[in-house]
Design a protein around this motif. Structure first.
Motif, PDB file in Angstrom:
ATOM      1  N   ALA A 266       0.983  -1.132   0.073  1.00 32.90           N
ATOM      2  CA  ALA A 266       0.043  -0.153  -0.016  1.00 32.90           C
ATOM      3  C   ALA A 266       0.847   1.198  -0.083  1.00 32.90           C
ATOM      4  O   ALA A 266       1.752   1.587   0.761  1.00 32.90           O
ATOM      5  N   PRO A 267       0.502   2.248  -0.943  1.00 32.80           N
ATOM      6  CA  PRO A 267       1.614   3.475  -1.050  1.00 32.80           C
ATOM      7  C   PRO A 267       1.336   4.179   0.325  1.00 32.80           C
ATOM      8  O   PRO A 267       0.215   4.343   1.155  1.00 32.80           O
ATOM      9  N   ILE A 268       2.354   4.999   0.660  1.00 26.37           N
ATOM     10  CA  ILE A 268       2.589   5.821   1.819  1.00 26.37           C
ATOM     11  C   ILE A 268       1.957   7.155   1.625  1.00 26.37           C
ATOM     12  O   ILE A 268       1.317   7.741   2.063  1.00 26.37           O
ATOM     13  N   GLN A 269       2.698   7.521   0.291  1.00 24.88           N
ATOM     14  CA  GLN A 269       2.322   8.778  -0.370  1.00 24.88           C
ATOM     15  C   GLN A 269       2.548  10.051   0.587  1.00 24.88           C
ATOM     16  O   GLN A 269       1.711  10.865   1.180  1.00 24.88           O
ATOM     17  N   GLU A 270       3.949   9.892   1.187  1.00 20.85           N
ATOM     18  CA  GLU A 270       4.492  11.090   2.026  1.00 20.85           C
ATOM     19  C   GLU A 270       5.852  11.476   1.467  1.00 20.85           C
ATOM     20  O   GLU A 270       6.319  10.745   0.254  1.00 20.85           O
ATOM     21  N   PRO A 271       6.389  12.935   1.524  1.00 17.47           N
ATOM     22  CA  PRO A 271       7.631  13.234   1.102  1.00 17.47           C
ATOM     23  C   PRO A 271       8.556  12.306   1.594  1.00 17.47           C
ATOM     24  O   PRO A 271       8.547  11.873   2.656  1.00 17.47           O
ATOM     25  N   VAL A 272       9.697  12.360   0.756  1.00 18.62           N
ATOM     26  CA  VAL A 272      10.953  11.301   1.007  1.00 18.62           C
ATOM     27  C   VAL A 272      12.105  12.401   0.707  1.00 18.62           C
ATOM     28  O   VAL A 272      12.163  13.045  -0.159  1.00 18.62           O
ATOM     29  N   ALA A 273      12.815  12.193   1.981  1.00 13.47           N
ATOM     30  CA  ALA A 273      14.158  12.624   1.806  1.00 13.47           C
ATOM     31  C   ALA A 273      15.286  11.631   2.221  1.00 13.47           C
ATOM     32  O   ALA A 273      14.930  11.069   3.430  1.00 13.47           O
ATOM     33  N   TRP A 274      15.955  11.537   1.082  1.00 13.37           N
ATOM     34  CA  TRP A 274      16.714  10.238   1.138  1.00 13.37           C
ATOM     35  C   TRP A 274      18.344  10.428   0.840  1.00 13.37           C
ATOM     36  O   TRP A 274      18.422  11.108  -0.232  1.00 13.37           O
ATOM     37  N   HIS A 275      19.075   9.695   1.783  1.00  7.47           N
ATOM     38  CA  HIS A 275      20.457   9.865   1.295  1.00  7.47           C
ATOM     39  C   HIS A 275      21.050   8.619   1.742  1.00  7.47           C
ATOM     40  O   HIS A 275      20.950   8.361   2.970  1.00  7.47           O
ATOM     41  N   GLY A 276      21.517   7.806   1.015  1.00 10.07           N
ATOM     42  CA  GLY A 276      22.253   6.546   1.230  1.00 10.07           C
ATOM     43  C   GLY A 276      21.233   5.792   2.149  1.00 10.07           C
ATOM     44  O   GLY A 276      20.213   5.307   1.642  1.00 10.07           O
ATOM     45  N   PRO A 277      21.534   5.208   3.398  1.00 12.50           N
ATOM     46  CA  PRO A 277      21.145   4.293   4.313  1.00 12.50           C
ATOM     47  C   PRO A 277      19.971   5.030   4.955  1.00 12.50           C
ATOM     48  O   PRO A 277      19.208   4.426   5.742  1.00 12.50           O
ATOM     49  N   ILE A 278      19.552   6.296   4.749  1.00 10.13           N
ATOM     50  CA  ILE A 278      18.675   7.006   5.837  1.00 10.13           C
ATOM     51  C   ILE A 278      17.687   7.508   4.890  1.00 10.13           C
ATOM     52  O   ILE A 278      17.929   8.235   3.901  1.00 10.13           O
ATOM     53  N   VAL A 279      16.468   7.435   5.437  1.00  8.15           N
ATOM     54  CA  VAL A 279      15.222   7.847   4.511  1.00  8.15           C
ATOM     55  C   VAL A 279      14.227   8.584   5.452  1.00  8.15           C
ATOM     56  O   VAL A 279      13.793   7.997   6.319  1.00  8.15           O
ATOM     57  N   MET A 280      14.061   9.867   5.508  1.00  5.81           N
ATOM     58  CA  MET A 280      13.378  10.700   6.186  1.00  5.81           C
ATOM     59  C   MET A 280      12.460  11.379   5.464  1.00  5.81           C
ATOM     60  O   MET A 280      12.148  11.163   4.158  1.00  5.81           O
ATOM     61  N   ASN A 281      11.483  12.203   5.953  1.00 14.56           N
ATOM     62  CA  ASN A 281      10.302  12.833   5.146  1.00 14.56           C
ATOM     63  C   ASN A 281      10.902  14.509   4.882  1.00 14.56           C
ATOM     64  O   ASN A 281      10.368  14.971   3.870  1.00 14.56           O
ATOM     65  N   THR A 282      11.795  15.084   5.705  1.00  8.64           N
ATOM     66  CA  THR A 282      12.310  16.216   5.321  1.00  8.64           C
ATOM     67  C   THR A 282      14.015  16.510   5.159  1.00  8.64           C
ATOM     68  O   THR A 282      14.549  15.582   5.925  1.00  8.64           O
ATOM     69  N   ARG A 283      14.243  17.276   4.590  1.00  9.65           N
ATOM     70  CA  ARG A 283      15.812  17.510   4.535  1.00  9.65           C
ATOM     71  C   ARG A 283      16.268  17.734   5.832  1.00  9.65           C
ATOM     72  O   ARG A 283      17.397  17.300   6.012  1.00  9.65           O
ATOM     73  N   GLU A 284      15.749  18.471   6.470  1.00 11.87           N
ATOM     74  CA  GLU A 284      16.251  18.805   7.823  1.00 11.87           C
ATOM     75  C   GLU A 284      16.305  17.700   8.946  1.00 11.87           C
ATOM     76  O   GLU A 284      17.184  17.406   9.577  1.00 11.87           O
ATOM     77  N   GLU A 285      15.391  16.832   8.688  1.00 16.18           N
ATOM     78  CA  GLU A 285      15.374  15.300   9.485  1.00 16.18           C
ATOM     79  C   GLU A 285      16.469  14.664   8.952  1.00 16.18           C
ATOM     80  O   GLU A 285      17.243  13.838   9.537  1.00 16.18           O
TER      81      GLU A 285
END
Length: 303
Positions: A266-285
Motif C-alpha cells: 500500500a502506498p504511503i504517499q508522503e514526502p521522501v528525503a533520502w540519502h544513502g541508508p537513511i530515509v526521512m520526510n524532510t531535508r532537515e530530518e
C-alpha cells in the motif's frame, strides 16, 4: 476482474555496494514514488566469493524496513542491539531500522561457492520513522509453500495468499511478498489487491506477462500456440516488471518455466528525503540524522 497493465519492463543494473559486493539493482535511488512504499531492491547472485565475501561492514539505517531473502549460501548479521544470526537458504529476515540501527551483513558461499538472495527496502510512514528498531528472523521451514496440480509453486514470504499466510508480520508497508515458479507451457493468473502498487522481478527462466491493452491475451495465445513472439515481450533473467492498477497478474511461462518475485504494498504517499541508508520526510530530518551519526547520538536508548 481486470488485468494489470505492464507499465515497464527493464533489466536490473549491475552495481557494487558495501565493501565491494557485486550485485544487480532492480530499482532504487530513482523516483521514490515509482513503487511507493518500496524504495529499493537488490539482487545478489554470484558464484565467485571474491566478489561478495567482503560483505557489508558496519553501517547505519534510519526510517526504513529491510526484508532479506536468502536462496543459497548464507548471510551472517550483527547489530547495535546485540542481535546476531545467520540466514541460510530459504530463510528471511525483516529488520525495522526505525529511529536508528547499526549493523553488518556478511555473505558466505554454499558448497558450490554461490551466494544468492534479495534485499528489499520498504519505507516507513512519518509516525513510525523514529519507532524502536527490531529484528525478526524466520527459518525456511516456517514459510508456507503452495503446490498446484499444474506444477506451480508459491512460497508466501509475507502477507496472505490462496489461504496461506506468511510468518513475517508487523511490516508497516503491509506487503505481499511471493516467490512464484510457473512451469514451462503453463499460463497462470495471480490476484493482487487493487489498491496496492505491484511489481514482478524475474530471476529464472522467462515468461510473458499479459497486458491490459490486449485483454484477449493475444501474446499469451501466441506462446501457447508456439508462434514467434518478439523477445521484447518476454521477461527474462533479472528483469523488473512494473504494473499499473488492476486486480490480477497473468503470466505465460517460457520454455524453461519462469520463477519470479511478485511483490505489492500500500502506498504511503508522503514526502521522501533520502540519502544513502537513511530515509526521512524532510531535508532537515536527514541533516539531523547525519549530525547524530557524527556526534554519537544516532542510536537511541530503549524505551
Amino acid at each position: 476482474m481486470s488485468i494489470r497493465p505492464v507499465l515497464e519492463q527493464r533489466a536490473a543494473t549491475p552495481t557494487m555496494e558495501g565493501a565491494g559486493v557485486h550485485l544487480h539493482r532492480a530499482f532504487g535511488f530513482q523516483d521514490p514514488e515509482e513503487l511507493d512504499p518500496f524504495l529499493m531492491m537488490d539482487h545478489f547472485r554470484n558464484n565467485d566469493p571474491a566478489k561478495f565475501s567482503a560483505g557489508f561492514p558496519w553501517h547505519p539505517h534510519r526510517g526504513i524496513e529491510t526484508i532479506t531473502y536468502v536462496l543459497s549460501g548464507s548471510v551472517e548479521h550483527q547489530d547495535s542491539l546485540g542481535n546476531t544470526g545467520n540466514l541460510g537458504a530459504g530463510d528471511v529476515q525483516w529488520m525495522t531500522a526505525g529511529s536508528g540501527i547499526l549493523h553488518q551483513e556478511m555473505p558466505t558461499p554454499d558448497a558450490q561457492g554461490t551466494n544468492h538472495g534479495f534485499q528489499l527496502w520498504a519505507n516507513l510512514p512519518r509516525d513510525l520513522k523514529m519507532a524502536a528498531p527490531r529484528y525478526q528472523d524466520v527459518a525456511a521451514k516456517e514459510i508456507p509453500e503452495i503446490q498446484e496440480d499444474d506444477g506451480t509453486r508459491v512460497r508466501v514470504i509475507v502477507g496472505s495468499f490462496w489461504g496461506k499466510s506468511g510468518p513475517v508480520d508487523g511490516i508497516a508497508a503491509d506487503p505481499q511478498y511471493l516467490d512464484i515458479f510457473v512451469p514451462a507451457g503453463v499460463k497462470k493468473t495471480f490476484p493482487v489487491d487493487t489498491y496496492r502498487r505491484a511489481f514482478a522481478y524475474v530471476f529464472e527462466g522467462d515468461g510473458a506477462f499479459a497486458d491490459a491493452s490486449a485483454p484477449s491475451g493475444v501474446l499469451l495465445e501466441k506462446e501457447v500456440a508456439g508462434e514467434e513472439v518478439n523477445i521484447r515481450d518476454m521477461s527474462g533473467d533479472r528483469t523488473l516488471v512494473r504494473f499499473g492498477t488492476g486486480d490480477e497478474v497473468t503470466v505465460q511461462a517460457g520454455e524453461q518455466g519462469v520463477r519470479f518475485l511478485l511483490i505489492s504494498g500500500a502506498p504511503i504517499q508522503e514526502p521522501v528525503a533520502w540519502h544513502g541508508p537513511i530515509v526521512m520526510n524532510t531535508r532537515e530530518e536527514l541533516q539531523q540524522a547525519f549530525a547524530e551519526l557524527r556526534n554519537g547520538t544516532f542510536i537511541k536508548p530503549a524505551h
